[in-house]
Write a protein that holds these residues in place. Structure first.
Motif, PDB file in Angstrom:
ATOM      1  N   LEU A   1      11.987  -3.695  -7.890  1.00 22.68           N
ATOM      2  CA  LEU A   1      10.955  -4.063  -6.921  1.00 22.68           C
ATOM      3  C   LEU A   1       9.784  -3.095  -6.986  1.00 22.68           C
ATOM      4  O   LEU A   1       8.629  -3.498  -6.855  1.00 22.68           O
TER       5      LEU A   1
ATOM      6  N   SER B   1       7.118  -3.233 -10.417  1.00 24.29           N
ATOM      7  CA  SER B   1       6.263  -4.378 -10.752  1.00 24.29           C
ATOM      8  C   SER B   1       4.957  -3.939 -11.387  1.00 24.29           C
ATOM      9  O   SER B   1       3.986  -3.664 -10.697  1.00 24.29           O
TER      10      SER B   1
ATOM     11  N   PRO C   1       0.555  -6.922 -11.702  1.00 18.63           N
ATOM     12  CA  PRO C   1       0.177  -7.349 -10.361  1.00 18.63           C
ATOM     13  C   PRO C   1      -0.249  -8.805 -10.258  1.00 18.63           C
ATOM     14  O   PRO C   1       0.294  -9.557  -9.465  1.00 18.63           O
TER      15      PRO C   1
ATOM     16  N   LYS D   1      -6.636  -7.656  -5.224  1.00 16.38           N
ATOM     17  CA  LYS D   1      -6.606  -7.915  -6.666  1.00 16.38           C
ATOM     18  C   LYS D   1      -5.589  -7.021  -7.356  1.00 16.38           C
ATOM     19  O   LYS D   1      -4.858  -7.450  -8.242  1.00 16.38           O
ATOM     20  N   ALA D   2      -5.538  -5.768  -6.919  1.00 21.31           N
ATOM     21  CA  ALA D   2      -4.649  -4.810  -7.575  1.00 21.31           C
ATOM     22  C   ALA D   2      -3.181  -5.078  -7.277  1.00 21.31           C
ATOM     23  O   ALA D   2      -2.297  -4.683  -8.031  1.00 21.31           O
ATOM     24  N   SER D   3      -2.917  -5.756  -6.163  1.00 24.28           N
ATOM     25  CA  SER D   3      -1.520  -5.970  -5.765  1.00 24.28           C
ATOM     26  C   SER D   3      -1.066  -7.408  -5.949  1.00 24.28           C
ATOM     27  O   SER D   3       0.131  -7.691  -6.016  1.00 24.28           O
ATOM     28  N   GLY D   4      -2.016  -8.337  -6.013  1.00 17.84           N
ATOM     29  CA  GLY D   4      -1.641  -9.744  -6.104  1.00 17.84           C
ATOM     30  C   GLY D   4      -1.295 -10.347  -4.753  1.00 17.84           C
ATOM     31  O   GLY D   4      -0.763 -11.447  -4.673  1.00 17.84           O
TER      32      GLY D   4
ATOM     33  N   HIS E   1       0.844   0.177  -4.007  1.00 19.37           N
ATOM     34  CA  HIS E   1       2.199   0.134  -4.563  1.00 19.37           C
ATOM     35  C   HIS E   1       3.151  -0.568  -3.603  1.00 19.37           C
ATOM     36  O   HIS E   1       3.992  -1.371  -3.994  1.00 19.37           O
TER      37      HIS E   1
ATOM     38  N   ARG F   1       2.592  -4.235  -3.797  1.00 18.36           N
ATOM     39  CA  ARG F   1       3.216  -4.822  -4.995  1.00 18.36           C
ATOM     40  C   ARG F   1       4.716  -4.981  -4.807  1.00 18.36           C
ATOM     41  O   ARG F   1       5.319  -5.970  -5.235  1.00 18.36           O
ATOM     42  N   PHE F   2       5.313  -3.989  -4.155  1.00 20.72           N
ATOM     43  CA  PHE F   2       6.746  -4.063  -3.841  1.00 20.72           C
ATOM     44  C   PHE F   2       7.029  -5.316  -3.013  1.00 20.72           C
ATOM     45  O   PHE F   2       7.943  -6.096  -3.299  1.00 20.72           O
TER      46      PHE F   2
ATOM     47  N   ARG G   1       5.191  -8.017  -2.773  1.00 20.85           N
ATOM     48  CA  ARG G   1       4.964  -9.234  -3.553  1.00 20.85           C
ATOM     49  C   ARG G   1       6.159  -9.544  -4.456  1.00 20.85           C
ATOM     50  O   ARG G   1       6.595 -10.683  -4.586  1.00 20.85           O
ATOM     51  N   ARG G   2       6.692  -8.508  -5.053  1.00 16.72           N
ATOM     52  CA  ARG G   2       7.836  -8.704  -5.941  1.00 16.72           C
ATOM     53  C   ARG G   2       9.059  -9.193  -5.147  1.00 16.72           C
ATOM     54  O   ARG G   2       9.763 -10.108  -5.575  1.00 16.72           O
ATOM     55  N   ALA G   3       9.276  -8.591  -3.987  1.00 17.12           N
ATOM     56  CA  ALA G   3      10.412  -9.013  -3.162  1.00 17.12           C
ATOM     57  C   ALA G   3      10.246 -10.478  -2.745  1.00 17.12           C
ATOM     58  O   ALA G   3      11.178 -11.272  -2.817  1.00 17.12           O
ATOM     59  N   ARG G   4       9.043 -10.836  -2.367  1.00 18.00           N
ATOM     60  CA  ARG G   4       8.781 -12.220  -1.966  1.00 18.00           C
ATOM     61  C   ARG G   4       9.017 -13.169  -3.137  1.00 18.00           C
ATOM     62  O   ARG G   4       9.540 -14.267  -2.966  1.00 18.00           O
ATOM     63  N   SER G   5       8.617 -12.736  -4.328  1.00 21.02           N
ATOM     64  CA  SER G   5       8.759 -13.613  -5.488  1.00 21.02           C
ATOM     65  C   SER G   5      10.234 -13.799  -5.844  1.00 21.02           C
ATOM     66  O   SER G   5      10.593 -14.748  -6.545  1.00 21.02           O
TER      67      SER G   5
END
Lengths: 141, 141
Positions: A126, A129, A132, B8-11, B45, B48-49, B51-55
DNA sequence: CTTGACCTTCCCATGATGGGAAGCCCTATC
DNA sequence: GATAGGGCTTCCCATCATGGGAAGGTCAAG
């Protein structure tokens, strides 16, 4: 019969029956002198149809289409099949998406000791990533 | 950096970043003199964490737990694994549910001529629901 | 000085469902 | 007759995660 009986007979909650009426999925029914909604067997049949469609994952919008087709004696079965086919495709897309998640999660979980130590590949994934910008996938409206 | 750059940097969309702040998933950031939110690399950061967890399908509530564990250097990896395992089970339950729908729908679709005639086994199935009362299955809160 | 691209807050919508309040109606019991 | 309980009515609110958009402030470039 009153809404409570119709609910029991159809398996649709009273709340939902009123809601379906409100959004125009079903027609307003007759009312008693006390202003209670009154349901006929036919109307209960419609409610059961809706419940069955919902249990197969059709949205209320799709259910409305199916309901209209059901009540149209001159329908073409191709129209029904089209709705079903689209829905199958949507379900399969969502299944594949979730299977991807499960695959990743199982791998990470498998690599995680799951004991008292803090090291954890799940959190590492996590946190790591590196890529992004991913356009989120959109659902059907 | 401003919220647009952080997005933009995190998505993660600006809308969502503000929302995450509002519900307490992330801490309020520093503000510029113009009252603009300012983000550090560390805060990006965290985004991003999330976003990754959500994905991977984690809810925001689960994501919050994971985030807390990530930031707790003394965590036990068992706690993380527990969250992941529960989530896997939930995904698998939902997958199985949808696979059941697909199976039924494919069968019915297969039996439907899908031409100009009105006869349709799909509608017949929906209309034939003989067993009304089925307790709806509940999701995780 | 205007234009455009940011940013802010605030409100509303989604989809399907449930919870609950306030108030009306009917029946059974005391 | 009074009261208790259960069913019905409407109305509002909450969920979950996200987006849309309005109204207004700020800033840099032309």
């Amino acid at each position: 019969m009153n809404i409570g009986e119709a609910s029991k007979a159809s398996g649709v909650s009273s709340k939902m029956i009123r809601y379906y009426e409100q959004i125009g999925l079903i027609h307003p029914t007759a009312r008693s002198e006390n202003n209670y909604r009154l349901y006929t067997e036919d109307e209960v049949h419609v409610l059961r149809f809706i419940r069955r469609a919902r249990s197969l994952g059709f949205s209320l919008e799709e259910t409305q289409k199916l309901l209209a087709l059901w009540q149209d004696k001159a329908r073409e079965s191709a129209a029904v099949k089209e709705v079903a086919t689209q829905h199958i495709a949507d379900l399969e897309r969502r299944i594949a998406e979730m299977q991807g998640m499960v695959k990743t999660l199982k791998h990470l979980s498998h690599c995680c000791s799951g004991d008292g130590r803090p090291d954890c590949p799940i959190l590492e994934d996590l946190a790591a990533s590196a890529a992004p910008p991913v356009k989120p996938t959109r659902r059907k409206h």
